[in-house]
Design a protein around this motif. Structure first.
Motif, mmCIF file in Angstrom:
data_model
loop_
_atom_site.group_PDB
_atom_site.id
_atom_site.type_symbol
_atom_site.label_atom_id
_atom_site.label_comp_id
_atom_site.label_asym_id
_atom_site.label_seq_id
_atom_site.Cartn_x
_atom_site.Cartn_y
_atom_site.Cartn_z
ATOM 1 N N GLU A 33 -24.097 -5.038 77.099
ATOM 2 C CA GLU A 33 -23.253 -3.924 76.698
ATOM 3 C C GLU A 33 -21.778 -4.229 76.928
ATOM 4 O OE1 GLU A 33 -24.193 -0.231 78.540
ATOM 5 O OE2 GLU A 33 -22.760 0.842 77.268
ATOM 6 N N ASN A 34 -21.495 -4.848 78.061
ATOM 7 C CA ASN A 34 -20.087 -5.176 78.322
ATOM 8 C C ASN A 34 -19.541 -6.144 77.284
ATOM 9 O OD1 ASN A 34 -19.964 -3.518 80.484
ATOM 10 N ND2 ASN A 34 -20.141 -5.124 82.028
ATOM 11 N N THR A 77 -28.616 -8.878 82.148
ATOM 12 C CA THR A 77 -29.151 -7.534 81.974
ATOM 13 C C THR A 77 -28.530 -6.854 80.766
ATOM 14 O OG1 THR A 77 -27.411 -6.526 83.293
ATOM 15 C CG2 THR A 77 -29.362 -7.355 84.473
ATOM 16 N N ILE A 78 -29.049 -5.672 80.496
ATOM 17 C CA ILE A 78 -28.496 -4.882 79.392
ATOM 18 C C ILE A 78 -27.032 -4.570 79.659
ATOM 19 C CG2 ILE A 78 -28.658 -2.678 78.210
ATOM 20 C CD1 ILE A 78 -30.866 -4.472 77.423
ATOM 21 N N ARG A 79 -26.700 -4.437 80.943
ATOM 22 C CA ARG A 79 -25.306 -4.149 81.261
ATOM 23 C C ARG A 79 -24.393 -5.266 80.771
ATOM 24 N NH1 ARG A 79 -22.482 -3.921 87.170
ATOM 25 N NH2 ARG A 79 -20.339 -3.851 86.397
ATOM 26 N N LYS A 105 -23.647 3.897 71.895
ATOM 27 C CA LYS A 105 -24.271 3.255 73.047
ATOM 28 C C LYS A 105 -25.670 2.761 72.706
ATOM 29 C CE LYS A 105 -25.305 3.865 77.939
ATOM 30 N NZ LYS A 105 -24.299 3.122 78.693
ATOM 31 N N ARG A 106 -26.325 3.477 71.854
ATOM 32 C CA ARG A 106 -27.701 3.090 71.532
ATOM 33 C C ARG A 106 -27.711 1.681 70.890
ATOM 34 N NH1 ARG A 106 -31.721 3.879 67.829
ATOM 35 N NH2 ARG A 106 -30.289 4.638 66.242
ATOM 36 N N ARG A 134 -25.283 -0.571 71.275
ATOM 37 C CA ARG A 134 -24.789 -1.549 72.242
ATOM 38 C C ARG A 134 -25.889 -2.009 73.191
ATOM 39 N NH1 ARG A 134 -20.417 1.931 73.041
ATOM 40 N NH2 ARG A 134 -21.218 2.572 75.082
ATOM 41 N N THR A 135 -26.865 -1.158 73.415
ATOM 42 C CA THR A 135 -27.865 -1.505 74.419
ATOM 43 C C THR A 135 -29.183 -1.961 73.799
ATOM 44 O OG1 THR A 135 -28.402 0.836 74.529
ATOM 45 C CG2 THR A 135 -26.938 -0.033 76.223
ATOM 46 N N THR A 136 -29.191 -2.171 72.493
ATOM 47 C CA THR A 136 -30.397 -2.693 71.856
ATOM 48 C C THR A 136 -30.166 -4.146 71.492
ATOM 49 O OG1 THR A 136 -30.634 -0.522 70.843
ATOM 50 C CG2 THR A 136 -32.076 -2.275 70.030
#
Lengths: 170, 459, 704
Positions: free
Chosen positions: B299-300, B294-296, B364-365, B367-369
């Protein structure tokens, strides 16, 4: 052998089986469920001990090899360093400690588990063979258990709320 | 007015709606039943072609000698050692994910640890080629660096960091392989039970060692797995430390520095996570694994990259600092030469790719793209290679006596060998995703909400 | 060094090259015998020798190689190498020595003595007979040639004298200082056939000897003059001066010399404008005769460290003016002649001069010496004129925009604030001898916590005196000869892979390339460090320390990781990146020293303090039940150094020269602040500048 729907049911069944006095039985799940270990009161201390032993053996092997080679078997004047330049022996000793400990962990675990064991009677149950490693939860009480009696045990298992009960041929 | 809660719970590590069955199905199907996407064939073809380039390069190397590369006096090590360190560094992320995140009880490791560990194994395999072939006589180096009794009475010289490398990398390869295999056993049992053809059943069955999911087995298994994780953690720290000793034990300015062990280990994790992202982002699209990766997760991983990137950046700043603070003519010239000498462009691109560009990950933007993350990860991959280039080449090419100063330029064989190992890695990795589950199925099952045992203890 | 009276090698010489060429041009030469020269290549351009050679009826070439001149000759006769032929020589002090061959001729050549004997009534005499005949006749030759034995007595007979001369290697009593005769011996003719040639030295003394000792004209006084060994006297007397221009060919009285060949117009009056051009023999291949010698081609030129090519030297100022840098190709125009050269900037070179070197651009010089197509223009002989062969004015240079790859072994010639070479003036050193030690920082011996390895037996060490080192690089070549070091070729040198175990580093003083003037040379062999950083990092213990302090390199154990070379701060280690040794050429097999391994590829090598010589010394001493004496073991580099700058010996022997040198305050270890404890140390360079040139004598020439 009894089949259950979910881990909770299996754990409760396991606890009751143990409380009932059965000892030679096993629960099967497609992933480890810690509550079953507690329920069955199993904790094999041999694995950690083997790892410790392996680690110590590795350390002694590493250190011993280097000391013997550098100071006794073929001492060489390398860069004016003393023969027993122990700080430089640390990395290899460390690595061998880890290596032997890891080998002990893996091989110890497999050997204590009796693996490889390609055949086991439980595989004769069709549902088990298809689901035990995927999404099924099973509990099997073995005939060698002193409390085992074909009918009584069967009744007991039914009383646990099992989805299905099968005899295990062997 | 709607107030956001002060603490938002993290998104789940697995998309909702999955059961044990669907988890199993989705991952196992990739191996057993699903048709492979064209991209898989394409990727494998590329990998195979480049592996042939590797074979050709190594053959020519063995026939003619290391002179076909660009190494010379004073730069005795070039691409071969740079590539070795680069590959080993990449491997460290897999172990970190498998072992260290396990010890820290980070659930999000679950969907990435299998292929990350596989990445480690293949990276270490690619890395291990170089110390062997870069020697002048590889046919002897193959066994003379090992301690075995022989008629010469000769043993390896244990004070040399290259011997430490032999032990460290061998241990690392062995332990990683064992750790990976142990983790695979329950999944191999799953594949055994799902496979339709009798040959596959036998094959997976043999590899699964007859695993049946017995709780007694699981108990020892968990113990061993945890211990392996505990052993792998100091191992992964020690391996790149030992690799850094290849340089730190040397006495030339630019190599002889105590910062190297932590700097290298952080760099390894940095490079490794960049490679994991480089693999994970296309894979989740190719095989539709967004529910598990997942995106999580992305991101991690980006956060880990950011942290380790900052440590590495600190390392660069320290090198500049102690160039000045040491008041040592050789040290200060070393950093001055890095910044302004003939290889200065490499140094500044390095600072840009490893130090500056990854600072974008604060946002964050970004990191999550996934696509931006992929690009930044590629930049970091290149940057980490450049870091090793700067360390190896600029330190060697100008050291103590100005009369020995020289230049190093790679030859086509250097480049072809490197690209060839990338091909080998791609080949191995694509074969892996074809024949083995790339996500740890049994661990994913524990992430399904239904896996939690409800109710307290019976008594 | 002492200077004494010397023999005039040019005495009695007949004619000059210009006169010969005039005669050739006029068709007056029917037979021309060229011995050991290559005038087609090396004669000055204005003489147009090749063109004129075509007008000679019969050209006979006698030499070792099929070179440019042999190519145009009608007959070529193979010469013998001087080591495989009998001969004789008179040293600068007059001492006569008999040259005895080491081996029988390998390729059935004829020495120049034997060649010239062909023109005598006894054409089949071999070298031994010729030389013996001459000297036994000289022995009984009369008042001017009385030869006495060492104890002043006359020899019993000629045979006894001959044997004595062979045994000793020289003839006692022939030195001028001992009363030896000043002119060569001329035996009475054996019959009327041969006119007594006034020049007994036609066969000798040509080309000013190899050393170019004669001032001014290096032109061969006769084109037929002989070879490398100066003053071969024994061949002369019975041989008519066949080479004397015009004397033979027109049969009789010497013809009037034809008008001298007019040199190119304009050269008689020196041009006023333009740059000055200076012609020099090349420092390693001389005038081109050694072009096919790989060792000498690969030997770096002393100041520029260029190998395998010639360069035109210019000053940094001129380079800046013309926008030139090292490797740019310029066109040189001088007195109507044109050629091309790559330039090299040399600090301290006069700003309005260009130095070019002879010897390159050869078209037929064998496998090694023949220039590549684009380098055949780099021939300084194409610019040279016979009237002013060493320098002139009126040179013009123009940038062509082309680049030429130069293979150098040292790219950086400034010390960059470090002090590998420590320098002081004599005044400074006399005032305080600690000035040398203060230029570095030697860690105290008590620095280490660890016990040290004892060296109680022989403790080998070496000291190199930077004051007396001239940078001649003979040590490099001696080491190559002694240790079977391979030649790697230009491309590999350009890639940084030259194999010289001892190299001579060259530094300019100061930090400014443009204004540097002082140059220092520093031979760098292996330091044989007691705390060798190379030994620690070898994974297979292929390099370890001997009990006598040598850093041993074990070729058969080396797997070639090159970590040792990376860790050597002196960069003295050499790696066989490819198979550099020539396994296949059979003529190279006798070249090699059988006491030293020939290394294959993938193996590291370096200076061993000539361990094979140490071992031989140890064997000899053991056989005689004694210790090795000082100066008994002499390393190759030490043996050949003309200024005796290199001293090797046992540091544990307090009476040895090395022990005394290493206690001098001038003594220091290179990079000793690294605590490598090198056994090879240097004696700092002391300068003694003329106070009129450097008034501030107290000012240090080193940078801190």
């Amino acid at each position: 052998m009894a089949e259950f729907d979910d881990p909770t049911a299996l754990v409760q069944a396991t606890r009751r089986t143990y409380d009932e006095g059965y000892r030679v039985f096993d629960s099967y799940s497609p992933f480890p469920i810690h509550e079953t270990f507690e329920a069955m009161h199993i904790e094999d201390r041999r694995v950690p001990l083997l790892v410790l032993g392996g680690g110590i053996a590795g350390m002694l092997a590493g250190l011993g090899l280097q000391v013997w080679v550098s100071a006794y078997a073929y001492p060489l004047n390398i860069g004016g360093r003393p023969y027993l330049s122990w700080p430089m022996f640390v990395p290899v000793t460390f690595e061998l400690t880890i290596l032997f400990a890891a080998l002990a962990a893996v091989f110890g675990m497999f050997i204590l588990n009796g693996l490889p064991m390609p055949y086991h009677p439980v595989f004769n149950v069709a549902r088990f063979a298809e689901h035990a490693s995927q999404d099924g939860f099973f509990l099997a009480i073995e005939a060698t258990d002193p409390k085992f009696s074909h009918q009584a045990t069967r009744a007991f298992l039914r009383g646990l709320g099992a989805k299905e009960i099968n005899d295990v041929a062997h | 007015m709607d107030l956001k809660p002060a603490y938002a719970p993290p998104p789940p590590v697995i998309a909702p709606g999955h059961t044990f069955g669907t988890v199993t199905e989705q991952v196992a199907a990739i191996v057993l039943t699903r048709r492979h996407p064209y991209s898989w064939f394409f990727g494998l073809a590329i990998g195979f072609m480049l592996s042939m380039v590797l074979l050709m390069s190594i053959t020519w190397l063995l026939i003619k000698g290391t002179g076909i590369w660009g190494v010379n006096a004073p730069v005795g090590w070039g691409f071969a050692i740079i590539n070795f360190v680069w590959w080993i560094g990449i491997g460290h992320a897999g172990t970190l994910i498998s072992a260290i995140l396990l010890l820290f009880k980070q659930d999000w490791r679950t969907s990435i640890n299998r292929f990350a560990e596989a990445m480690t194994l293949f990276a270490v395999a690619c890395a291990g080629i170089f110390p062997l072939i870069h020697t002048g006589r590889p046919w002897l180096a193959a066994y003379w660096l090992l301690p075995y009794p022989n008629t010469m009475g000769m043993w390896p010289q244990f004070r040399s960091p290259l011997i430490w490398d032999v032990f460290a990398v061998t241990t690392y390869l062995t332990v990683s392989l064992l750790f990976w295999y142990v983790g695979l056993v329950p999944d191999l049992a799953t594949l055994r039970d799902r496979a339709k053809s009798i040959h596959l059943r036998r094959l997976y069955g043999m590899l699964a060692l007859g695993w049946r999911g017995s709780a007694r087995h699981w108990e020892r298994y968990e113990a061993a797995y945890l211990l392996l994780a505990g052993l792998s953690t100091p191992l992964v720290l020690s391996v790149h430390t030992v690799v850094s000793f290849d340089f730190a034990v040397g006495l030339i300015p630019g190599w002889h520095a105590t910062i190297f062990p932590p700097y290298f280990v952080a760099g390894a994790v940095y490079a490794g996570f960049a490679m994991v992202l480089t693999l994970a982002i296309p894979l989740r699209v190719m095989y539709g694994l967004q529910d598990f990766l997942t995106i999580r997760h992305l991101e991690n991983m980006a956060k880990v990259m950011l942290v380790t990137g900052l440590i590495v950046f600190y390392g660069y700043i320290m090198e500049a600092f102690y160039g000045w603070y040491s008041a040592n003519r050789y040290e200060s010239y070393m950093i001055f030469n890095r910044m302004t000498g003939p290889y200065a462009p490499f140094y500044w691109v390095l600072i840009l790719s490893n130090g500056l560009i990854p600072q974008l990950l604060w946002m964050k933007r970004i990191r999550t793209t996934p696509i931006l993350l992929f690009l930044i990860a590629m930049v970091v991959n290149v940057g980490m290679w450049l870091e090793r280039f700067v360390i190896v080449v600029t330190s060697l090419h100008r050291d103590f006596l100005p009369s020995s100063w020289g230049m190093y330029w790679p030859t086509r064989w250097d480049i072809m060998t490197f690209i060839g190992t990338i091909g080998l890695f791609i080949t191995l990795f694509f074969l892996f995703i074809r024949v083995l589950p790339m996500i740890s199925i049994f661990e994913m099952r524990t992430m399904v909400p239904g896996a939690k045992v409800r109710g307290g203890k019976a008594h | 060094m002492t200077y004494g009276p010397s023999i005039d090698a040019a005495a009695g010489r007949a004619g000059s090259l210009s006169e010969l060429v005039s005669a050739m041009d006029a068709g007056q030469v029917a037979l021309l015998v060229i011995c050991g020269l290559n005038p087609v290549y090396s004669a000055p351009a204005d003489l147009r020798f090749a063109e004129r050679l075509a007008k000679v009826t019969t050209v006979v070439y006698h030499g070792l190689h099929l070179d440019e001149t042999a190519n145009l000759a009608h007959w070529t006769i193979a010469d013998t190498h001087s080591l495989e032929a009998w001969g004789d020589v008179r040293a600068y002090d007059g001492t006569v020595t008999i040259i005895q061959p080491l081996i029988a001729p390998l390729y059935e050549g004829r020495s120049v003595y034997e060649l010239l004997a062909a023109f005598t009534p006894e054409p089949d005499r071999r070298g031994y007979q010729i030389v013996k005949d001459y000297w036994t006749r000289a022995f009984g030759g009369g008042a001017s040639w009385t030869i006495r034995s060492a104890d002043g007595q006359a020899y019993r007979d000629a045979e006894a004298f001959w044997r004595r001369a062979l045994h000793d290697g020289f003839i006692r009593g022939t030195a001028l200082a001992d009363g030896g005769p000043a002119t060569p011996f001329v035996p009475a003719p054996k019959g009327a056939a041969a006119p007594a040639a006034a020049s007994g030295t036609t066969a000798g003394g040509a080309a000013g000897g190899s050393a170019g000792a004669t001032a001014g004209s290096p032109n061969a006084s006769t084109a037929a003059a002989a070879p490398r060994a100066p003053e071969n006297t024994s061949a002369a007397p019975d041989v008519p001066a066949v080479a004397a221009p015009a004397a033979q060919t027109v049969g009789g009285a010497p013809a009037a010399a034809p008008p001298a060949v007019q040199p190119q117009a304009g050269s008689t009056a020196p041009a006023q404008g333009g740059l000055e051009i200076i012609f020099r023999p090349d420092p390693t291949i001389w005038d081109g005769r050694f072009a096919n010698n790989g060792w000498l081609q690969e030997l770096p030129k002393p100041l520029t460290k260029v190998t395998w090519d010639t360069t035109a030297w210019i000053s940094p100022q001129l380079a800046r003016e013309r926008g030139l840098t090292d490797g740019d190709v310029i066109e040189l125009k001088y007195l109507g002649n044109t050629t091309r050269m790559p330039v090299f900037r040399v600090p301290g070179h006069p700003a309005q001069s260009v130095t070019v070197f002879l010897g390159y651009g050869r078209r037929m010089a064998g496998r090694v010496g023949t220039a590549a197509a684009d380098a055949q223009a780099f021939n300084a002989n194409l610019l040279r004129t016979s009237d002013a062969p060493w320098f002139g004015r009126g040179l013009e240079i123009t940038r062509t925009g082309d680049r030429y790859l130069l293979a150098t072994t040292q790219e950086h010639h400034l010390m960059e604030g470090r002090q590998p070479v420590r320098v002081a003036t004599l005044e400074q050193y006399k005032a305080d001898s600690r000035i040398i030690a203060e230029q570095g920082h030697t860690p105290p011996k008590t620095l280490t916590m660890y016990p040290e390895h004892p060296y109680d037996g022989n403790k080998w060490g070496m000291a190199i005196d930077l004051t007396t080192c001239t940078g001649c690089s003979a040590c490099t070549i001696a080491c190559v000869a002694e240790n079977n070091i391979p030649v790697v070729g230009k491309d590999q040198v350009a890639a940084g892979r030259e194999m010289h175990w001892i190299r001579v580093d060259h530094y300019f003083a100061g930090n400014d390339f443009d204004t540097a003037v002082e140059a220092y040379h520093q031979p760098v062999p292996c330091m044989h460090c007691e705390n060798a950083p190379c030994e620690v990092v070898c994974p297979v213990a292929a390099t370890a320390h001997s009990s006598e302090g040598l850093n041993d390199m074990v070729y058969n154990r080396c797997v070639g990781t090159r970590y040792c070379a990376n860790n050597c701060p002196y960069k003295v280690r050499r790696f066989n990146f490819l198979l550099y040794s020539d396994w296949t050429t059979t003529s190279l097999e006798p070249l090699r020293n059988p006491d030293v391994t020939v290394r294959s590829r993938g193996v590291m090598e370096k200076c061993t303090y000539c361990v094979q010589r140490i071992n031989q010394g140890r064997i000899d001493a053991k056989r005689e039940n004694r210790a090795i004496r000082d100066a008994e073991v002499v390393t190759a580099c030490q043996a050949v150094c003309p200024s005796e700058a290199i001293v090797f010996g046992n540091l544990n022997d307090p009476a040895s020269q090395i022990a005394k040198l290493q206690t001098q305050h001038r003594n220091y270890g290179l990079l000793d602040d690294l605590n490598t404890r090198p056994r090879t140390t240097y004696l700092a360079a002391l300068r003694n500048p003329n106070p009129e040139l450097e008034p501030a004598a107290g000012h240090s020439t080193t940078e801190h």
